[in-house]
Design a protein around this motif. Sequence first.
Motif, PDB file in Angstrom:
ATOM      1  N   ARG A  97       0.838  -1.212   0.000  1.00 53.96           N
ATOM      2  CA  ARG A  97       0.000   0.000   0.000  1.00 53.96           C
ATOM      3  C   ARG A  97       0.866   1.252   0.000  1.00 53.96           C
ATOM      4  N   ALA A  98       1.892   1.242   0.829  1.00 55.19           N
ATOM      5  CA  ALA A  98       2.769   2.414   0.909  1.00 55.19           C
ATOM      6  C   ALA A  98       3.449   2.696  -0.426  1.00 55.19           C
ATOM      7  N   ALA A  99       3.701   1.642  -1.197  1.00 59.89           N
ATOM      8  CA  ALA A  99       4.371   1.798  -2.495  1.00 59.89           C
ATOM      9  C   ALA A  99       3.390   2.010  -3.639  1.00 59.89           C
ATOM     10  N   GLY A 100       2.079   1.994  -3.347  1.00 54.24           N
ATOM     11  CA  GLY A 100       1.087   2.175  -4.394  1.00 54.24           C
ATOM     12  C   GLY A 100       0.933   0.967  -5.291  1.00 54.24           C
ATOM     13  N   VAL A 101       1.206  -0.213  -4.749  1.00 54.67           N
ATOM     14  CA  VAL A 101       1.117  -1.465  -5.496  1.00 54.67           C
ATOM     15  C   VAL A 101      -0.086  -2.253  -4.990  1.00 54.67           C
ATOM     16  N   PRO A 102      -0.888  -2.854  -5.878  1.00 51.41           N
ATOM     17  CA  PRO A 102      -2.063  -3.618  -5.433  1.00 51.41           C
ATOM     18  C   PRO A 102      -1.698  -4.712  -4.434  1.00 51.41           C
ATOM     19  N   THR A 103      -2.512  -4.868  -3.410  1.00 52.11           N
ATOM     20  CA  THR A 103      -2.212  -5.847  -2.367  1.00 52.11           C
ATOM     21  C   THR A 103      -2.359  -7.289  -2.839  1.00 52.11           C
ATOM     22  N   ASP A 104      -2.970  -7.494  -4.008  1.00 51.70           N
ATOM     23  CA  ASP A 104      -3.026  -8.853  -4.565  1.00 51.70           C
ATOM     24  C   ASP A 104      -1.634  -9.433  -4.786  1.00 51.70           C
ATOM     25  N   ILE A 105      -0.629  -8.573  -4.865  1.00 49.96           N
ATOM     26  CA  ILE A 105       0.743  -9.046  -5.088  1.00 49.96           C
ATOM     27  C   ILE A 105       1.194  -9.934  -3.926  1.00 49.96           C
ATOM     28  N   PHE A 106       0.541  -9.831  -2.788  1.00 49.00           N
ATOM     29  CA  PHE A 106       0.844 -10.733  -1.670  1.00 49.00           C
ATOM     30  C   PHE A 106       0.785 -12.186  -2.111  1.00 49.00           C
ATOM     31  N   TYR A 107      -0.172 -12.508  -2.975  1.00 47.32           N
ATOM     32  CA  TYR A 107      -0.351 -13.901  -3.382  1.00 47.32           C
ATOM     33  C   TYR A 107       0.786 -14.389  -4.277  1.00 47.32           C
ATOM     34  N   LEU A 108       1.546 -13.471  -4.849  1.00 44.20           N
ATOM     35  CA  LEU A 108       2.723 -13.867  -5.609  1.00 44.20           C
ATOM     36  C   LEU A 108       3.739 -14.527  -4.683  1.00 44.20           C
ATOM     37  N   ALA A 109       3.876 -14.003  -3.468  1.00 41.93           N
ATOM     38  CA  ALA A 109       4.813 -14.597  -2.503  1.00 41.93           C
ATOM     39  C   ALA A 109       4.396 -16.021  -2.148  1.00 41.93           C
ATOM     40  N   LEU A 110       3.079 -16.260  -2.081  1.00 43.56           N
ATOM     41  CA  LEU A 110       2.599 -17.614  -1.800  1.00 43.56           C
ATOM     42  C   LEU A 110       2.965 -18.556  -2.938  1.00 43.56           C
ATOM     43  N   ALA A 111       2.765 -18.080  -4.157  1.00 42.85           N
ATOM     44  CA  ALA A 111       3.082 -18.900  -5.324  1.00 42.85           C
ATOM     45  C   ALA A 111       4.583 -19.173  -5.413  1.00 42.85           C
ATOM     46  N   GLU A 112       5.393 -18.234  -4.956  1.00 45.96           N
ATOM     47  CA  GLU A 112       6.846 -18.392  -5.032  1.00 45.96           C
ATOM     48  C   GLU A 112       7.378 -19.359  -3.975  1.00 45.96           C
ATOM     49  N   SER A 113       6.945 -19.206  -2.734  1.00 52.02           N
ATOM     50  CA  SER A 113       7.631 -19.911  -1.641  1.00 52.02           C
ATOM     51  C   SER A 113       6.723 -20.581  -0.627  1.00 52.02           C
ATOM     52  N   ALA A 114       5.399 -20.470  -0.795  1.00 52.67           N
ATOM     53  CA  ALA A 114       4.459 -20.963   0.223  1.00 52.67           C
ATOM     54  C   ALA A 114       4.733 -20.309   1.581  1.00 52.67           C
ATOM     55  N   LEU A 115       5.241 -19.077   1.544  1.00 51.93           N
ATOM     56  CA  LEU A 115       5.550 -18.284   2.738  1.00 51.93           C
ATOM     57  C   LEU A 115       6.584 -18.955   3.640  1.00 51.93           C
ATOM     58  N   ARG A 116       7.527 -19.656   3.047  1.00 48.45           N
ATOM     59  CA  ARG A 116       8.634 -20.239   3.813  1.00 48.45           C
ATOM     60  C   ARG A 116       9.854 -19.345   3.609  1.00 48.45           C
ATOM     61  N   GLU A 117      10.210 -18.585   4.653  1.00 46.74           N
ATOM     62  CA  GLU A 117      11.266 -17.585   4.495  1.00 46.74           C
ATOM     63  C   GLU A 117      12.640 -18.197   4.267  1.00 46.74           C
ATOM     64  N   THR A 118      12.819 -19.478   4.578  1.00 49.98           N
ATOM     65  CA  THR A 118      14.107 -20.125   4.354  1.00 49.98           C
ATOM     66  C   THR A 118      14.076 -21.041   3.127  1.00 49.98           C
ATOM     67  N   ALA A 119      13.039 -20.933   2.306  1.00 52.27           N
ATOM     68  CA  ALA A 119      12.926 -21.788   1.120  1.00 52.27           C
ATOM     69  C   ALA A 119      14.076 -21.499   0.146  1.00 52.27           C
ATOM     70  N   VAL A 120      14.659 -22.573  -0.383  1.00 53.55           N
ATOM     71  CA  VAL A 120      15.714 -22.452  -1.393  1.00 53.55           C
ATOM     72  C   VAL A 120      15.371 -23.404  -2.529  1.00 53.55           C
ATOM     73  N   SER A 121      15.305 -22.891  -3.744  1.00 52.49           N
ATOM     74  CA  SER A 121      14.956 -23.718  -4.895  1.00 52.49           C
ATOM     75  C   SER A 121      16.180 -24.466  -5.421  1.00 52.49           C
ATOM     76  N   ASN A 122      15.940 -25.424  -6.299  1.00 46.10           N
ATOM     77  CA  ASN A 122      17.043 -26.159  -6.924  1.00 46.10           C
ATOM     78  C   ASN A 122      17.940 -25.242  -7.739  1.00 46.10           C
ATOM     79  N   ALA A 123      17.363 -24.150  -8.234  1.00 47.94           N
ATOM     80  CA  ALA A 123      18.141 -23.207  -9.050  1.00 47.94           C
ATOM     81  C   ALA A 123      18.942 -22.227  -8.195  1.00 47.94           C
ATOM     82  N   GLY A 124      18.660 -22.206  -6.859  1.00 46.67           N
ATOM     83  CA  GLY A 124      19.390 -21.320  -5.971  1.00 46.67           C
ATOM     84  C   GLY A 124      18.644 -20.075  -5.547  1.00 46.67           C
TER      85      GLY A 124
END
Length: 293
Positions: A97-124
Amino acid sequence: MIMKTWISSWFTAKRTISLMIVGVVFFAWIVTAFSFFSSNPANKILAGETVPFDKTHHMNIERFDRELAVNQMNEAQMKIMWKRFPYFKPMIEQKLRAAGVPTDIFYLALAESALRETAVSNAGAAGIWQFMPATASGYNLRVDSFIDERLDAEKATDAAIRYLKKAYEKFGSRTLAMAAYNRGSNGISNDMAYQYQNNYYDLYLNNETYRYVFRILAMKEIYENLSSYFDLSKWGSQYSLPDTKIVTLNNVDNLAVWAAGQGYTYHEVRVLNPRIRGNKLPDGTWNVKVYKR
């Protein structure tokens, strides 16, 4: 007289048959129309932009249904992500919100990592926003043998927002910006150039990017209508943020010794500060979270 009666009956029967045919045709039309509209969802909105389900984008229905089905089959992970929302969702949405970006972008983080802050992919790629080391460095995230700020949720969120805003400025579309987050801005630009298209939904893409936006859309759809997809009575409660405080440190040669001497545990130092990669803090000033006692 008999002939007249027969002719009259024949016309009556013909009219009845005609009406029956019209009725059958009308009923068939109703059934077909109902089937069409029930299998063609109303347009969805993602990050302020319409996801089309019209006849020239009919495959979007299946693309959307596929991602819904995948997530419904993985109820355990959907539940754990939902339980972890309090750790990240308020912080991410506030920054968006502070950056003027739609809050739906939150769901991109879910798609990326399932909200696991220590997630590391095979690609690094690492962290809840899955930054590669080179990209992280370009967005002022420190990545070395001591510190990996891709695992710092707040700093990584700031970097992801900068990336997405830059992509939006380039493409003029939040949808294409999200696709670029997965494919890379140059990759999306190249796809658009050789296909002569400027709309994500009209591009022929690699399988990962082809599914990517619909994965985000499915996350939004499910989490905004959870009770329609899952029996929440079996999910329990969401986790709550731990009660922590900040301790400011400089160079520390042995974090385990320091923690024990201060009445903390090495476990809490590492779990609460995932950006710290080992048992040492290099030169500098470091804000370290610990539990309040």
